[in-house]
Enzyme design. Structure first.
Site, PDB file in Angstrom:
ATOM      1  N   TYR A  87       0.830  -1.212   0.000  1.00  0.00           N
ATOM      2  CA  TYR A  87       0.000   0.000   0.000  1.00  0.00           C
ATOM      3  C   TYR A  87       0.869   1.269   0.000  1.00  0.00           C
ATOM      4  CZ  TYR A  87      -5.104   0.554   0.299  1.00  0.00           C
ATOM      5  OH  TYR A  87      -6.449   0.725   0.013  1.00  0.00           O
ATOM      6  N   GLU A 142       2.241   6.445  -6.981  1.00  0.00           N
ATOM      7  CA  GLU A 142       1.188   7.317  -7.550  1.00  0.00           C
ATOM      8  C   GLU A 142       1.512   8.792  -7.328  1.00  0.00           C
ATOM      9  OE1 GLU A 142      -2.203   3.985  -6.431  1.00  0.00           O
ATOM     10  OE2 GLU A 142      -2.623   6.081  -6.025  1.00  0.00           O
TER      11      GLU A 142
HETATM   12  C1  LIG Z   1     -11.145  12.280  -8.880  1.00  0.00           C
HETATM   13  C2  LIG Z   1      -9.842  12.153  -8.142  1.00  0.00           C
HETATM   14  C3  LIG Z   1      -9.849  10.998  -7.177  1.00  0.00           C
HETATM   15  C4  LIG Z   1      -8.549  10.980  -6.395  1.00  0.00           C
HETATM   16  C5  LIG Z   1      -8.680  10.069  -5.200  1.00  0.00           C
HETATM   17  C6  LIG Z   1      -7.504  10.279  -4.261  1.00  0.00           C
HETATM   18  C7  LIG Z   1      -7.598   9.245  -3.142  1.00  0.00           C
HETATM   19  C8  LIG Z   1      -6.304   9.191  -2.406  1.00  0.00           C
HETATM   20  C9  LIG Z   1      -6.293   8.142  -1.306  1.00  0.00           C
HETATM   21  C10 LIG Z   1      -6.412   6.740  -1.843  1.00  0.00           C
HETATM   22  C11 LIG Z   1      -5.046   6.089  -1.961  1.00  0.00           C
HETATM   23  C12 LIG Z   1      -5.185   4.698  -2.572  1.00  0.00           C
HETATM   24  C13 LIG Z   1      -3.903   4.312  -3.220  1.00  0.00           C
HETATM   25  C14 LIG Z   1      -3.996   2.922  -3.825  1.00  0.00           C
HETATM   26  O1  LIG Z   1      -4.472   2.984  -5.150  1.00  0.00           O
HETATM   27  C15 LIG Z   1      -2.616   2.319  -3.798  1.00  0.00           C
HETATM   28  C16 LIG Z   1      -2.663   0.828  -3.957  1.00  0.00           C
HETATM   29  O2  LIG Z   1      -3.683   0.197  -4.087  1.00  0.00           O
HETATM   30  S1  LIG Z   1      -1.144   0.121  -3.903  1.00  0.00           S
HETATM   31  C17 LIG Z   1      -1.474  -1.653  -3.817  1.00  0.00           C
HETATM   32  C18 LIG Z   1      -1.859  -2.078  -2.414  1.00  0.00           C
HETATM   33  N1  LIG Z   1      -3.288  -1.869  -2.224  1.00  0.00           N
HETATM   34  C19 LIG Z   1      -4.030  -2.654  -1.386  1.00  0.00           C
HETATM   35  O3  LIG Z   1      -3.580  -3.584  -0.736  1.00  0.00           O
HETATM   36  C20 LIG Z   1      -5.525  -2.332  -1.320  1.00  0.00           C
HETATM   37  C21 LIG Z   1      -6.247  -3.175  -2.373  1.00  0.00           C
HETATM   38  N2  LIG Z   1      -7.678  -2.878  -2.324  1.00  0.00           N
HETATM   39  C22 LIG Z   1      -8.524  -3.501  -1.438  1.00  0.00           C
HETATM   40  O4  LIG Z   1      -8.141  -4.331  -0.623  1.00  0.00           O
HETATM   41  C23 LIG Z   1      -9.982  -3.107  -1.522  1.00  0.00           C
HETATM   42  O5  LIG Z   1     -10.176  -2.316  -2.675  1.00  0.00           O
HETATM   43  C24 LIG Z   1     -10.448  -2.323  -0.267  1.00  0.00           C
HETATM   44  C25 LIG Z   1     -11.833  -1.761  -0.547  1.00  0.00           C
HETATM   45  C26 LIG Z   1      -9.469  -1.235   0.037  1.00  0.00           C
HETATM   46  C27 LIG Z   1     -10.551  -3.269   0.943  1.00  0.00           C
HETATM   47  O6  LIG Z   1     -11.325  -4.366   0.552  1.00  0.00           O
HETATM   48  P1  LIG Z   1     -12.482  -4.919   1.517  1.00  0.00           P
HETATM   49  O7  LIG Z   1     -12.999  -3.861   2.419  1.00  0.00           O
HETATM   50  O8  LIG Z   1     -13.475  -5.615   0.652  1.00  0.00           O
HETATM   51  O9  LIG Z   1     -11.725  -5.914   2.476  1.00  0.00           O
HETATM   52  P2  LIG Z   1     -11.731  -7.479   2.353  1.00  0.00           P
HETATM   53  O10 LIG Z   1     -10.978  -7.910   1.153  1.00  0.00           O
HETATM   54  O11 LIG Z   1     -11.297  -7.988   3.686  1.00  0.00           O
HETATM   55  O12 LIG Z   1     -13.270  -7.881   2.099  1.00  0.00           O
HETATM   56  C28 LIG Z   1     -14.293  -7.541   3.067  1.00  0.00           C
HETATM   57  C29 LIG Z   1     -15.387  -8.557   2.896  1.00  0.00           C
HETATM   58  O13 LIG Z   1     -16.029  -8.425   1.617  1.00  0.00           O
HETATM   59  C30 LIG Z   1     -15.834  -9.608   0.863  1.00  0.00           C
HETATM   60  N3  LIG Z   1     -15.580  -9.226  -0.516  1.00  0.00           N
HETATM   61  C31 LIG Z   1     -15.162  -8.022  -0.960  1.00  0.00           C
HETATM   62  N4  LIG Z   1     -15.049  -8.028  -2.296  1.00  0.00           N
HETATM   63  C32 LIG Z   1     -15.397  -9.293  -2.705  1.00  0.00           C
HETATM   64  C33 LIG Z   1     -15.470  -9.938  -3.968  1.00  0.00           C
HETATM   65  N5  LIG Z   1     -15.154  -9.290  -5.108  1.00  0.00           N
HETATM   66  N6  LIG Z   1     -15.842 -11.235  -4.011  1.00  0.00           N
HETATM   67  C34 LIG Z   1     -16.147 -11.894  -2.879  1.00  0.00           C
HETATM   68  N7  LIG Z   1     -16.087 -11.372  -1.614  1.00  0.00           N
HETATM   69  C35 LIG Z   1     -15.730 -10.059  -1.563  1.00  0.00           C
HETATM   70  C36 LIG Z   1     -14.639 -10.288   1.482  1.00  0.00           C
HETATM   71  O14 LIG Z   1     -14.635 -11.666   1.243  1.00  0.00           O
HETATM   72  C37 LIG Z   1     -14.827  -9.951   2.936  1.00  0.00           C
HETATM   73  O15 LIG Z   1     -15.841 -10.769   3.478  1.00  0.00           O
HETATM   74  P3  LIG Z   1     -15.797 -11.087   5.074  1.00  0.00           P
HETATM   75  O16 LIG Z   1     -15.649  -9.751   5.758  1.00  0.00           O
HETATM   76  O17 LIG Z   1     -17.078 -11.770   5.355  1.00  0.00           O
HETATM   77  O18 LIG Z   1     -14.575 -11.952   5.247  1.00  0.00           O
END
Ligand SMILES: CCCCCCCCCCCCC[C@@H](O)CC(=O)SCCNC(=O)CCNC(=O)[C@H](O)C(C)(C)COP(=O)(O)OP(=O)(O)OC[C@H]1O[C@@H](n2cnc3c(N)ncnc32)[C@H](O)[C@@H]1OP(=O)(O)O
EC number: 4.2.1.134
Length: 288
Positions: free
Chosen positions: A210, A217
């Site tokens: 992250y 970015e």
């Molecule tokens: C117009 C201008 C806009 C400018 C915006 C500026 C914003 C600046 C701040 C933002 C910075 C972000 C930077 C970012 O892009 C950098 C990176 O990503 S670098 C790479 C590292 N990144 C990561 O590790 C994050 C990856 N992303 C995620 O993990 C998800 O998108 C997130 C929403 C962040 C978290 O996911 P979630 O909340 O879903 O957590 P879980 O994975 O634990 O899931 C929770 C429960 O939901 C179930 N789930 C979710 N999705 C699915 C699916 N597709 N299929 C099945 N099940 C799903 C999951 O199983 C969990 O269930 P339970 O809680 O029952 O276990």
């Protein structure tokens, strides 16, 4: 009977797929899909027999919820497999490019179509949250996905001189490793064959990836500033008939500043998820 089949029968979304077996104990997650599952369990468990018409209406509603559970579970399985495959194709293409060329120059152009398709397809994750088939906060998913869409379309696609920056490779590698891990985690969870390594990777890799991705970015946006200032791209100058001005250069500065309050929210959210999944903490999520 596999958990996926049980979850389908129970009409639960992804969360029920992992907790299927005895009726799921409603974890205090968001009130969306779990509320649906919990309602499902209570309507099947309590067997209350109201009036015939009420029972009929409830039976019809339960059947509808079950169909949503079946549809949701099948859709999410397809979606996650497709996304895992897409990001794997991207990873293989990046490795092959670097092994053949020995440089990152031209790497972005060689993978941009695949990146644009699969990162844009991820917009569906906001829909998944909105319709409640995953218990993720709409805001959390929205901020995450919008930052990626912003980087792909309004920075690297629109500002070609920065496409060969090293910082682009930095965030591309962070995104790719993360998404392969994340979507394979979801896929294996739904299929009830989750290897511990995948679960461990899902909730540990982000600790490093992250910040690495955010640095990539921010450095890329910073590298774009001189070009944006010189060209005035995406900007509206006064005077004009709408009497409105917009300066993309200052918009980028504000966007960079927004990482300061927004990124920690996402990072702490992942740390909470990590504690919940790896250490069994029951975390009470505020209703969104
Ligand atoms: C117009 C201008 C806009 C400018 C915006 C500026 C914003 C600046 C701040 C933002 C910075 C972000 C930077 C970012 O892009 C950098 C990176 O990503 S670098 C790479 C590292 N990144 C990561 O590790 C994050 C990856 N992303 C995620 O993990 C998800 O998108 C997130 C929403 C962040 C978290 O996911 P979630 O909340 O879903 O957590 P879980 O994975 O634990 O899931 C929770 C429960 O939901 C179930 N789930 C979710 N999705 C699915 C699916 N597709 N299929 C099945 N099940 C799903 C999951 O199983 C969990 O269930 P339970 O809680 O029952 O276990």
């Amino acid at each position: 009977m596999g958990r996926l089949t049980e979850a389908v029968a129970a009409g639960g979304g992804a969360s029920a797929a992992r907790s299927a077996g005895p009726p799921p104990t409603p974890l205090p997650l968001s009130s969306t899909s779990l509320g649906c599952t919990a309602t499902m369990a209570s309507s099947e468990e309590d067997g209350t027999n109201g009036g015939a018409s009420e029972a009929g209406e409830e039976k019809e509603a339960t059947g509808k919820r079950r169909r949503l559970g079946l549809l949701a579970t099948v859709w999410l399985t397809f979606y996650n497999i497709a996304m895992t495959a897409g990001w794997l194709v991207l990873a293989i293409a990046m490795v092959r490019f670097y092994m053949e060329k020995g440089t990152h120059k031209g790497l972005y152009r060689s993978i941009q179509k695949t990146l644009k398709f699969f990162q844009t397809f991820a917009l569906l994750e906001i829909v998944h949250c909105l319709i409640g088939i995953v218990p993720t906060s709409v805001i959390v998913a929205g901020v995450q996905v919008s930052s990626r869409i912003f980087m792909v379309w309004l920075i690297t696609h629109s500002i070609k001189p920065i496409q060969n920056e090293e910082s682009v490779v930095l965030f591309l590698v962070a995104w790719t490793v993360t998404e392969i891990t994340r979507y394979s985690f979801y896929t294996f969870s739904l299929l009830d064959h989750l290897p511990y390594f995948i679960k461990w990777a899902r909730y540990n890799f982000f600790i490093i990836l992250y910040p690495v991705g955010v640095v990539g970015e921010l450095l890329t946006i910073y590298a774009a500033l001189p070009y944006v200032k010189k060209t005035g791209m995406f900007s509206i100058r006064l005077p004009n008939k709408y009497n409105v001005s917009f300066d993309y250069y200052y918009f980028l500065l504000i966007t960079m500043a927004s990482y300061i309050p927004l990124f920690p929210q996402l990072y702490f959210h992942m740390l909470r998820q990590r504690r919940k999944v790896l250490h069994g903490e029951v975390i009470v999520e505020k209703d969104d």
